[in-house]
Every structure is written in structure tokens, then in C-alpha cells.
Design a protein around this motif. Sequence first.
Motif, PDB file in Angstrom:
ATOM      1  N   GLY A 117      43.111  38.056  37.583  1.00 17.82           N
ATOM      2  CA  GLY A 117      43.992  38.618  38.595  1.00 17.82           C
ATOM      3  C   GLY A 117      43.958  37.840  39.899  1.00 17.82           C
ATOM      4  N   LYS A 118      44.829  38.248  40.804  1.00 14.43           N
ATOM      5  CA  LYS A 118      44.881  37.632  42.126  1.00 14.43           C
ATOM      6  C   LYS A 118      43.756  38.183  42.994  1.00 14.43           C
ATOM      7  CE  LYS A 118      47.907  36.631  46.028  1.00 14.43           C
ATOM      8  NZ  LYS A 118      49.238  36.804  46.658  1.00 14.43           N
ATOM      9  N   ASP A 119      43.206  37.321  43.804  1.00 11.15           N
ATOM     10  CA  ASP A 119      42.088  37.698  44.676  1.00 11.15           C
ATOM     11  C   ASP A 119      42.654  38.318  45.957  1.00 11.15           C
ATOM     12  OD1 ASP A 119      39.654  38.004  45.854  1.00 11.15           O
ATOM     13  OD2 ASP A 119      39.273  35.871  46.168  1.00 11.15           O
ATOM     14  N   HIS A 120      42.798  39.648  45.951  1.00  7.09           N
ATOM     15  CA  HIS A 120      43.364  40.338  47.110  1.00  7.09           C
ATOM     16  C   HIS A 120      42.296  40.706  48.139  1.00  7.09           C
ATOM     17  CE1 HIS A 120      47.454  40.803  45.610  1.00  7.09           C
ATOM     18  NE2 HIS A 120      46.948  41.142  44.431  1.00  7.09           N
ATOM     19  N   GLN A 121      41.076  40.934  47.690  1.00  7.91           N
ATOM     20  CA  GLN A 121      40.028  41.447  48.581  1.00  7.91           C
ATOM     21  C   GLN A 121      39.276  40.291  49.237  1.00  7.91           C
ATOM     22  OE1 GLN A 121      38.080  43.971  45.683  1.00  7.91           O
ATOM     23  NE2 GLN A 121      39.152  45.770  46.452  1.00  7.91           N
ATOM     24  N   LEU A 122      40.020  39.533  50.032  1.00  6.37           N
ATOM     25  CA  LEU A 122      39.479  38.291  50.592  1.00  6.37           C
ATOM     26  C   LEU A 122      38.409  38.525  51.637  1.00  6.37           C
ATOM     27  CD1 LEU A 122      42.849  36.347  50.973  1.00  6.37           C
ATOM     28  CD2 LEU A 122      41.099  36.020  49.219  1.00  6.37           C
ATOM     29  N   LEU A 158      27.338  52.942  55.781  1.00  6.96           N
ATOM     30  CA  LEU A 158      28.564  53.213  56.507  1.00  6.96           C
ATOM     31  C   LEU A 158      29.669  52.468  55.766  1.00  6.96           C
ATOM     32  CD1 LEU A 158      29.932  54.521  58.979  1.00  6.96           C
ATOM     33  CD2 LEU A 158      29.548  52.376  60.194  1.00  6.96           C
ATOM     34  N   ASP A 159      30.277  53.145  54.806  1.00  5.02           N
ATOM     35  CA  ASP A 159      31.260  52.517  53.924  1.00  5.02           C
ATOM     36  C   ASP A 159      32.636  53.097  54.172  1.00  5.02           C
ATOM     37  OD1 ASP A 159      29.241  51.006  52.629  1.00  5.02           O
ATOM     38  OD2 ASP A 159      28.739  52.742  51.397  1.00  5.02           O
ATOM     39  N   SER A 160      33.600  52.222  54.420  1.00  2.36           N
ATOM     40  CA  SER A 160      34.962  52.668  54.688  1.00  2.36           C
ATOM     41  C   SER A 160      35.620  53.186  53.419  1.00  2.36           C
ATOM     42  CB  SER A 160      35.786  51.513  55.265  1.00  2.36           C
ATOM     43  OG  SER A 160      37.137  51.893  55.425  1.00  2.36           O
ATOM     44  N   ARG A 161      36.309  54.310  53.548  1.00  2.00           N
ATOM     45  CA  ARG A 161      37.085  54.835  52.433  1.00  2.00           C
ATOM     46  C   ARG A 161      38.450  54.162  52.334  1.00  2.00           C
ATOM     47  NH1 ARG A 161      34.786  59.910  54.388  1.00  2.00           N
ATOM     48  NH2 ARG A 161      33.282  60.694  52.857  1.00  2.00           N
ATOM     49  N   GLU A 162      38.887  53.577  53.434  1.00  2.00           N
ATOM     50  CA  GLU A 162      40.230  52.995  53.499  1.00  2.00           C
ATOM     51  C   GLU A 162      40.230  51.485  53.283  1.00  2.00           C
ATOM     52  OE1 GLU A 162      42.622  55.154  53.828  1.00  2.00           O
ATOM     53  OE2 GLU A 162      41.259  56.834  54.214  1.00  2.00           O
ATOM     54  N   PHE A 163      39.172  50.825  53.737  1.00  4.55           N
ATOM     55  CA  PHE A 163      39.120  49.365  53.670  1.00  4.55           C
ATOM     56  C   PHE A 163      38.206  48.929  52.532  1.00  4.55           C
ATOM     57  CE2 PHE A 163      36.705  45.515  54.935  1.00  4.55           C
ATOM     58  CZ  PHE A 163      37.739  44.606  54.836  1.00  4.55           C
ATOM     59  N   LYS A 164      38.770  48.176  51.575  1.00 10.14           N
ATOM     60  CA  LYS A 164      38.004  47.695  50.435  1.00 10.14           C
ATOM     61  C   LYS A 164      37.982  46.176  50.341  1.00 10.14           C
ATOM     62  CE  LYS A 164      37.186  51.905  49.223  1.00 10.14           C
ATOM     63  NZ  LYS A 164      35.835  52.456  49.476  1.00 10.14           N
ATOM     64  N   GLY A 165      38.460  45.517  51.413  1.00 10.01           N
ATOM     65  CA  GLY A 165      38.407  44.065  51.428  1.00 10.01           C
ATOM     66  C   GLY A 165      39.750  43.389  51.577  1.00 10.01           C
ATOM     67  N   ASP A 166      40.843  44.165  51.486  1.00  7.35           N
ATOM     68  CA  ASP A 166      42.183  43.612  51.624  1.00  7.35           C
ATOM     69  C   ASP A 166      42.545  43.518  53.108  1.00  7.35           C
ATOM     70  OD1 ASP A 166      45.156  43.469  51.712  1.00  7.35           O
ATOM     71  OD2 ASP A 166      44.973  43.694  49.539  1.00  7.35           O
ATOM     72  N   ILE A 167      43.138  42.397  53.526  1.00  3.96           N
ATOM     73  CA  ILE A 167      43.489  42.209  54.934  1.00  3.96           C
ATOM     74  C   ILE A 167      44.480  43.273  55.392  1.00  3.96           C
ATOM     75  CG2 ILE A 167      44.530  40.625  56.611  1.00  3.96           C
ATOM     76  CD1 ILE A 167      43.537  38.329  54.790  1.00  3.96           C
ATOM     77  N   SER A 168      45.432  43.634  54.543  1.00  6.39           N
ATOM     78  CA  SER A 168      46.418  44.663  54.915  1.00  6.39           C
ATOM     79  C   SER A 168      45.735  46.010  55.140  1.00  6.39           C
ATOM     80  CB  SER A 168      47.496  44.786  53.839  1.00  6.39           C
ATOM     81  OG  SER A 168      46.943  45.206  52.603  1.00  6.39           O
ATOM     82  N   GLU A 169      44.674  46.290  54.400  1.00  7.22           N
ATOM     83  CA  GLU A 169      43.921  47.538  54.603  1.00  7.22           C
ATOM     84  C   GLU A 169      43.269  47.547  55.982  1.00  7.22           C
ATOM     85  OE1 GLU A 169      42.603  48.274  49.921  1.00  7.22           O
ATOM     86  OE2 GLU A 169      41.255  47.260  51.321  1.00  7.22           O
ATOM     87  N   TYR A 200      41.271  33.122  55.742  1.00  2.36           N
ATOM     88  CA  TYR A 200      41.925  32.534  56.906  1.00  2.36           C
ATOM     89  C   TYR A 200      43.247  31.856  56.558  1.00  2.36           C
ATOM     90  CZ  TYR A 200      37.090  33.225  58.350  1.00  2.36           C
ATOM     91  OH  TYR A 200      35.857  33.773  58.579  1.00  2.36           O
ATOM     92  N   HIS A 201      43.448  31.596  55.273  1.00  2.00           N
ATOM     93  CA  HIS A 201      44.688  30.954  54.843  1.00  2.00           C
ATOM     94  C   HIS A 201      45.754  31.977  54.442  1.00  2.00           C
ATOM     95  CE1 HIS A 201      42.461  27.241  55.018  1.00  2.00           C
ATOM     96  NE2 HIS A 201      41.578  27.693  54.164  1.00  2.00           N
ATOM     97  N   ASP A 202      45.403  33.252  54.468  1.00  2.00           N
ATOM     98  CA  ASP A 202      46.379  34.299  54.158  1.00  2.00           C
ATOM     99  C   ASP A 202      47.220  34.570  55.403  1.00  2.00           C
ATOM    100  OD1 ASP A 202      47.499  37.046  53.908  1.00  2.00           O
ATOM    101  OD2 ASP A 202      46.403  37.040  52.013  1.00  2.00           O
ATOM    102  N   PRO A 203      48.552  34.572  55.294  1.00  2.00           N
ATOM    103  CA  PRO A 203      49.406  34.769  56.476  1.00  2.00           C
ATOM    104  C   PRO A 203      49.108  36.064  57.225  1.00  2.00           C
ATOM    105  CG  PRO A 203      50.709  33.981  54.616  1.00  2.00           C
ATOM    106  CD  PRO A 203      49.340  34.275  54.079  1.00  2.00           C
TER     107      PRO A 203
END
Length: 579
Positions: free
Chosen positions: A457-462, A86-97, A173-176
Motif C-alpha cells: 500500500g501507499k505510505d500515508h502515515q509519514l 499520551l496517545d492521540s485518538r485523532e492523529f495516527k501519523g497522517d499529515i492531514s490528520e 517533507y516531500h508531501d505537499p
Amino acid sequence: MGTAYLAAVLEQHGHRVVQHYGHIEAVEYVLRRHGGESVDQALRTVRDPAASILQRYDARVVFERVSARVASPSESFAVERNNVRLDSREFKGDISELHRVLKSREQYLFYDYFTEIEISRIRAAAPDVVGISVADERQLVGACVLASLIREHNPKIRIFMGGNYWSRTMNAYHDPEFANLFNHWDAIVYAEGFQPIVDLVEGVEAASVPGVVWRDRDTVRVNPRTTAPVDFDALPTPVFDQGIRQWCPDFVPPLYTMSNCPMRCGFCSIAAGSDTFLHKPRAMSERRVAEHIQALGVERVDFVDEYMPITRQIKIGRELARIGHHATWQCYLTANDQLLNPDTCQAMADAGCRAVQLGLESLDPQTLRQEAKPWNHPTNYGRILANLHKAGIQVHVFIIVGVPGEPINRSLSWLPFLEEHGEHILTIKSSRYRLTRRAPDERAAAAHQLLGVEVVGKDHQLLNLNRDQFRYTTDNLSRKRVEAIRDLLEESCRRHWAYQITSTLPWWINRGRFTLPQLRADAELLRAQRPPEPSIPAGHLKRGLSKITSALRDEIGIKTVLTSYQDARDAAARLRAED
């Protein structure tokens, strides 16, 4: 496993607890909507102790065929072999996703199940608190959707998130952006939950509870873990939800008897949720383990400790014999040299061990030392596998390819190895090396101290459990080459004698009902009366062979062009013979 222990602890403190294994029922709900009576019959078959192997195969095909028809705009869904994807097509690990997914939650595959079944069940139970356990990242979106629905249904219900997942995403948890997720729940228990859940349920403010993440206005606070971890011997017998059954004829409970693994393998952080992670573990006494098994009234147990020492297993067997209760089990074990003694393997079997999961990982001694597994000696693997097999113990092996610094030609040696020793192996899991969050390797890489790997790169997929923003720094190793060897290993698995039978009997809870000779006989029956299992897609094999051809040329100067799996296997056999 975790919810069963927490339920017991809460009941011990006088609280009424209702458990529900929603993931199992949600999968069945979706399958029934698309397959109707055929799915109902298949579910009856997998839970029928009298069903034949041919009937079980046909039930497996129903699940695979029906799940392939499930169309979801937001998830890919499949029931296949030993897994429910059950894999999300929209969510890849980014909080904004994740925020975007929650805004369009009606598209989530289990949304109708949640609104029709779970919310109705919660409304009827009228709880003060709802706890939602997230075992891995595939369950994260569903847990968040469910939490948002509960909050909307009844804002007065306190909602707590827990599960092993949250201990491995600490940087998030430290990402706003993470703070707004607390609109959907009240707190997260990221550490062991035995005491925190009692405190939270009994009204202690989250700010005062160890091992908890909570929101203070717009700021996320992370409370330190407890300084007084729970004594595992003091835990009550876990209480399991009997309303939803495993896909198995009998009830086989998981049992966790040790707080964390005593080993510190470089690639692993499975035990990150433990209050003593990477330190000396706390373990139940063998007598207490036997008492739990007897109290549960079961004859088979799936030990999910990351490591179950040989001496511990033998002592558990003795304690079970002392109280007159017979039980068998599966467990995780290291490929240590004690298993070179056939009597040791037989003693394990006599105690009750019927299956082990062995982390072979690599055939390269240097790689094993690098990953802090010096007790693994590849030259002994074959004898160990043979001894376990002779004792009647089913063996699952783990293989990792792409460990930094390991040449592709060394990984290729698995092809002849699995062919030579495959008779003594029941199941094989090969995987690509990952920088797993909070594992020793990931911490070293983040500090630029892991040879052969560079974090980029920056670690976006927290919210991913693996940190994918890395590249190999050695000349001959690349993601594409690692994926190529992984594809060849997958083809090797599909050619293995037990691939079809273990695809039909998923997980040890089913395979443990059979002896190795019985599994062999059923494998022959399937081979004679059902279609063969497919090879990997031709395009994957072709690309893989091309990448391996270039790797062999660059690493050791071999200019042979590989055009088939057998070419690759033969080349690997020649290299192994010369080594």
C-alpha cells in the motif's frame, strides 16, 4: 538532554536562555486538576528520599487511579508503571490528520496548561526565539499545538522545531500537505542542532543553515547536513533547567557523550539525528566526560549514548578517580563475550557502572546475524547475566519478537529462559518488530530487498516513526501470531520477581538509589503487604494461546492444545531441551 546542550552552546555565544521541561509540568498539571491534594502528596512522596517503598507504592496507585479518571475526547492518557501514555485518538501519523487536530486544538489534553502556564511564561520572558524539542511522536501533537498558540500570541517570535523525532520523518517533507505546517513555525532542525541553532538565533536565513527544513513559498526545502560535524570534546557542560524536577529524590542528569552508535543493527535508527549516523561516531574523551560530571556536581549519571563500551566505562572511572569525584551510572551495552569474564563485570562495577541495558533481542543465532548483531551469542546469555548480577549491576534486557524469518517456536523459548535466568534480571522490555524509519531494515524493505517482509500500500502515515504498512511473506508468521507471543512475554514479565518493585520504582534514576539486595527485600515487603500485580487480560491470553497452538502445529507439527500460560511455558521448555 538535547535542550541542555543547546542551552549551554547558546549561553557560550552570549545569549540568554530560559529552559522549561513542559512535559513534566503538563502531566502534573493534568493530574492535579483531577486529583487535587492527593496528587500533591504523591508528588512529594516520589521526591522524598525518606519515603518507604510502601509509601511509594501508594503514590504510584494515586497516579494510576487519578489518570484513569481523566477523560479527553482527543487523547488516551495514563500514568502507569514506568510510562506516561499520551496517545492521540485523532492523529495516527497522517499529515492531514495533524492539520485536523490543530483546527480543533482546544480539545488537546494539555491545551489549558499551554494557555494558562506556558503562554503566560513566554509572554513574561518576551523571547526573540522559541525552540520546541520533540523527542518522539507522542510529543508531536503537543509541540504543534504549542507552536500554533505562540504564533497566534506573538507572530514576531521566531519558532524553531527540533529534536530527534524530525530526523526520522524525512519522507514527510516531500508531501505537499506538509508545507502548510510552516504556518505555525519558521524552520525545523532535523540534524544535530549545536551549530544550526546558533546560526538561526543569530539571524542567519534558514536557506543557508545546514541540517534545516524550511519553506520556500509553497515548497519545502531540506538543506543537507553539515560537512563539518561538531567535535564532541568542544561541547560545553550541559545546562539543565533546575525549576522542574524529575520524579526522583535527587537530580540525575542524562549525559550524551558519543554522536551515534558504532553498530548498525538492522532494526534501529535511534541515532538518525546524528551528523555521522551509520558512520564512525565522534566521542568525548573520557577526561572530558569526567569533567562534565564534576561540573554538574552530581553523584549519579544516566548515560544515554546508544552504546557505552566496557573499556570506555573503565577509563571514565579512572578519570573520575583522578579528579577525586565519585559517581555511578547506567548505560547501554551489548551482550558481548567480554562479559563472560567475571573480572570484567567487576571492573565495570568498580569504575562506577551500576546498571546496564542489554539488547539480547533474540535467542536465534540466525536472526541475530540477519539483524547485524553477530556478537550476540545466546548460549552465553545466562553466564553474562549471572556475572553482571554478581558484580551488583542491575540488568535490563530488550527482547524483539516477530523479526522476519524467525519462527514463533523460537520466540517461545523466551518463556523458560526468563524463568531460568530471571533471578539475574531486574527489568524486561519485550516489543514487536517494527520497520523503523531510516533503519537499515526499513530501507531494504522499501527497496524490496528484505527477505520475509513486503511493504504494501501507499505510505500515508509519514509522521509515524515506524512504517506499519508491511506484511510477512513467510507462511507461518503473521501479525496476530507475533502479537500472541508478545502477550505471552508480557505475562512472563508480570510473573517476574521484580515486576512489582520496578513498577513502584520507575526508571534507573530511582532504582539506582538501591542495591540489588535492597530491591529484593523491598520486593518481598510489597508482595507481603500490597495486592499482587494483575495478569494480562484473560481474553488476550486466550487468543494468544490459540494463535501459538496453531503456530506450533504449522511450524513443527505439534498438535498439543495450549490452554494456560503454564502449558505454553512447558511446551517451550520441551522444545528448548530438544534443541
